[in-house]
Design an enzyme around this catalytic site. Structure first.
Site, PDB file in Angstrom:
ATOM      1  CG  ASP A 136      -1.985   0.986   1.265  1.00  0.00           C
ATOM      2  OD1 ASP A 136      -2.856   0.879   0.393  1.00  0.00           O
ATOM      3  OD2 ASP A 136      -1.993   1.882   2.139  1.00  0.00           O
ATOM      4  CD  GLU A 174      -2.191   2.154  -3.619  1.00  0.00           C
ATOM      5  OE1 GLU A 174      -3.247   2.733  -3.855  1.00  0.00           O
ATOM      6  OE2 GLU A 174      -1.522   2.388  -2.587  1.00  0.00           O
TER       7      GLU A 174
HETATM    8  C1  NOJ Z   1      -4.509   2.811  -0.895  1.00  0.00           C
HETATM    9  C2  NOJ Z   1      -5.623   1.852  -0.608  1.00  0.00           C
HETATM   10  O1  NOJ Z   1      -5.905   1.119  -1.758  1.00  0.00           O
HETATM   11  C3  NOJ Z   1      -6.779   2.691  -0.142  1.00  0.00           C
HETATM   12  O2  NOJ Z   1      -7.970   1.956  -0.067  1.00  0.00           O
HETATM   13  C4  NOJ Z   1      -6.416   3.297   1.194  1.00  0.00           C
HETATM   14  O3  NOJ Z   1      -7.446   4.162   1.613  1.00  0.00           O
HETATM   15  C5  NOJ Z   1      -5.119   4.111   1.086  1.00  0.00           C
HETATM   16  N1  NOJ Z   1      -4.114   3.440   0.340  1.00  0.00           N
HETATM   17  C6  NOJ Z   1      -4.568   4.395   2.451  1.00  0.00           C
HETATM   18  O4  NOJ Z   1      -4.110   3.211   3.030  1.00  0.00           O
END
Ligand code: NOJ
Length: 590
Positions: free
Chosen positions: A234, A312
């Site tokens: 993440d 991500e």
């Molecule tokens: C990316 C995640 O996919 C999202 O759902 C989340 O709110 C943010 N990062 C913060 O962790």
């Protein structure tokens, strides 16, 4: 021109300079993740076994045979860890345990072993940029003195102004509002401020602190020892902040991300992207993140099998994103540039070329993705007629709301195009059913912190997170035995239910199953793209081995090239390919 998902030779280890292709030939690697189709499970919304209206791990375990039958290679589970659920589990209070909402560690082990029995790999989410404010680390930081080691695990700073009443800098949270919150000391006096790039309940960890790094090595090992096949990481572009935490003023019309710009006219999430041609926001894509991933790469390499790290990272352009997947860093990165590309042949051809070449320059496969739990589902997004910044969501008052039929037609065509590409593809739960974004959620049902932090100005992401339908006639469409559902399901979802689509010719589910079977049989994931031209400006056409993919993004029908039709995203009559439709043909012998 042919561009292949075969790595070009690369340097042994990376530096923070741009990727530099070398000239030594290397044998083609065969790790599973290079060609895999990975299915994202959002546990809250997949299948509820105990009737509380929230999906859980046993619910997932029960339904895994459906995913094996769909033909995917792996599952990625969004967070199921102990969490107050202020950001649907991306606020983790214990990285090495399962929240009782979802089950127990035992349930996880059972899920994983059933998945492995079925031939499905298991990827779990890891959330290293921030923890929950309920995490014992943050609670200890609050209970400790300024300057203590406990405070040093997070980003605490004194405020500015005479009494420290002004936030340490001007950064804004991705979810809206300031990125700093001031704490109250035990004696009731106002104290320091802490940084949270997301919700106030998600304090950012200080990754310059070796103690934090050590904890996360242990967390990786905890799950690797349990047998997971990898991690989706993440906010993998956010963990290091520029020294001194300087103010950041985006360009006019821009935002805290430094962009506010667009890819082919589609606006990017304010505060999430980083563009090479603009000043880098001091909280995104800092060079220091790369040494963290080099370290993690080594941790994964201690384990047998091909374990994978997927970033991500909302970073553009693709040549810059490629730094995240250099040979000694991560293995994959989500291709959000592809996700944000509009339904335009010219834009699609360009992004496909750029993706394959940027990732191949560092020896990585390209990934492809159209939907996830943070974006408007592509069955709605591709028919929007107004700009919709990523993360803003759509609701009853949004401009340019989509025509549902056109959206589904385009989504099916877009999915058929994506699944014909070489590399690795991500499928978000429900897209194989053709689910649209839920637009008419009552305000009082909404749960995304974005909705609250912007006072309803941005709808947020609830519309793509509504529990999925399994059975047209069962309570909650079979999602939950009690009929409960943490977000209300629309009354007209019966036709989307899995049971209503299994074995039904022309259903979206069967389209995905056929595409995945052909993709597998013809090894398209390890293939290449050779463009076919001459079919018109609105057409994306390429051969990948034994398959020729022809996607008509326009509204005017075209004459198909000769060849047996193996797959069609819509109705085909004779050799005419209607608009917003994709076919796969058997590639003509040369
Ligand atoms: C990316 C995640 O996919 C999202 O759902 C989340 O709110 C943010 N990062 C913060 O962790």
């Amino acid at each position: 021109m042919t561009i292949a998902n075969a790595p070009e030779p690369v340097a042994e280890s990376s530096t923070d300079a741009a990727p530099t292709p070398q000239t030594q030939p290397t044998p083609a690697p065969t790790e599973w993740w290079r060609s895999a189709v990975i299915y994202q499970i959002y546990p809250r919304s997949f299948a509820d076994s105990n009737g509380d209206g929230i999906g859980d791990l046993p619910g997932i375990t029960d339904r895994l045979p459906h995913l094996a039958a769909l033909g995917v290679d792996a599952i990625w589970l969004s967070p199921f860890y102990t969490s107050p659920q202020k950001d649907a589990g991306y606020d983790v209070a214990d990285y090495c345990n399962v929240d009782p909402l979802f089950g127990t560690l035992d349930d996880f082990d059972q899920l994983q072993s059933k998945a492995h029995e079925l031939g499905l790999r298991v990827i779990v989410d890891i959330v290293p940029n921030h923890s929950s404010d309920a995490h014992a680390w943050f609670q200890a930081a609050l209970a400790s003195a300024e300057g203590s080691p406990e405070r040093g695990r997070y980003i605490f700073r004194d405020g500015k102004g005479e009494n420290g009443e002004i936030a340490p800098n001007n950064w804004e949270s991705v979810f809206g509002g300031p990125a700093w919150t001031r704490i109250t000391n035990e004696d009731g006096t106002p104290g320091q401020w802490y940084l949270h790039l997301f919700d106030t309940s998600q304090p950012d960890l200080d990754w310059t602190n070796p103690w934090v790094r050590e904890q996360f090595r242990d967390i990786l090992r905890f799950w690797l020892d349990r047998g997971v096949d990898g991690f989706r990481v993440d906010v993998a572009h956010g963990m290091i902040k520029a020294a001194g935490l300087p103010d950041f003023t985006p360009k006019p019309g821009g935002s805290m991300g430094g962009s506010g710009s667009s890819v082919e006219g589609v606006s990017l999430e304010p505060g999430i992207s980083d563009h090479e041609d603009e000043p880098t926001a001091p909280f995104w894509a800092q060079d220091g993140v790369h040494e963290i991933y080099r370290d993690w790469h080594e941790v994964l390499a201690e384990y047998e099998g091909d374990r994978v790290l997927c970033a991500e990272a909302w970073v553009e352009p693709l040549t810059k994103l490629a730094r995240w997947v250099r040979p000694d860093e991560m293995h994959q990165a989500f291709n959000f540039t592809y996700l944000e590309t509009p339904w335009s042949a010219q834009a699609l051809r360009r992004v496909i070329d750029e993706s394959i070449s940027a990732f191949a320059s560092v020896g990585a496969p390209s990934t492809w993705v159209l939907s996830n739990h943070d974006v408007v589902r592509h069955a709605s997004r591709l028919a929007l007629t107004a700009e919709n910044p990523q993360g803003a969501g759509i609701g009853p008052k949004s401009p340019g709301l989509p025509d549902a039929e056109l959206g589904l037609q385009r989504a099916r065509a877009a999915s058929a195009l994506m699944l014909g590409l070489p590399g690795s593809a991500y499928v978000y739960q429900g897209e194989e059913l053709g689910l649209p974004e839920v637009i008419h959620l009552p305000d009082e049902a909404r749960q995304d912190p974005t909705w609250f932090r912007t006072n309803g100005e941005r709808y947020g992401r609830d519309g793509c997170r509504v529990p999925i339908p399994w059975d047209a006639d069962a309570p909650a469409y079979g999602f939950s035995p009690s009929g409960e559902s943490w977000l209300p399901q629309p009354a007209d979802w019966a036709p989307f239910a899995r049971e209503a689509q299994i074995g039904v010719e022309g259903s979206t589910l069967e389209l995905y199953r056929e595409a995945l079977a052909l993709r597998h049989d013809h090894d398209l994931g390890f293939g290449s793209v050779t463009w076919m031209t001459g079919l018109g400006e609105a057409v994306v056409a390429f051969t990948n081995g034994a398959i020729t993919v022809v996607a008509n993004t326009g509204s005017v029908a075209i004459e198909l090239p000769a060849g047996e039709i193996l797959l069609a995203s819509g109705d085909i009559s004779g050799s005419i390919l209607p608009g917003d439709t994709t076919v796969w043909l058997a590639t003509a012998a040369h």
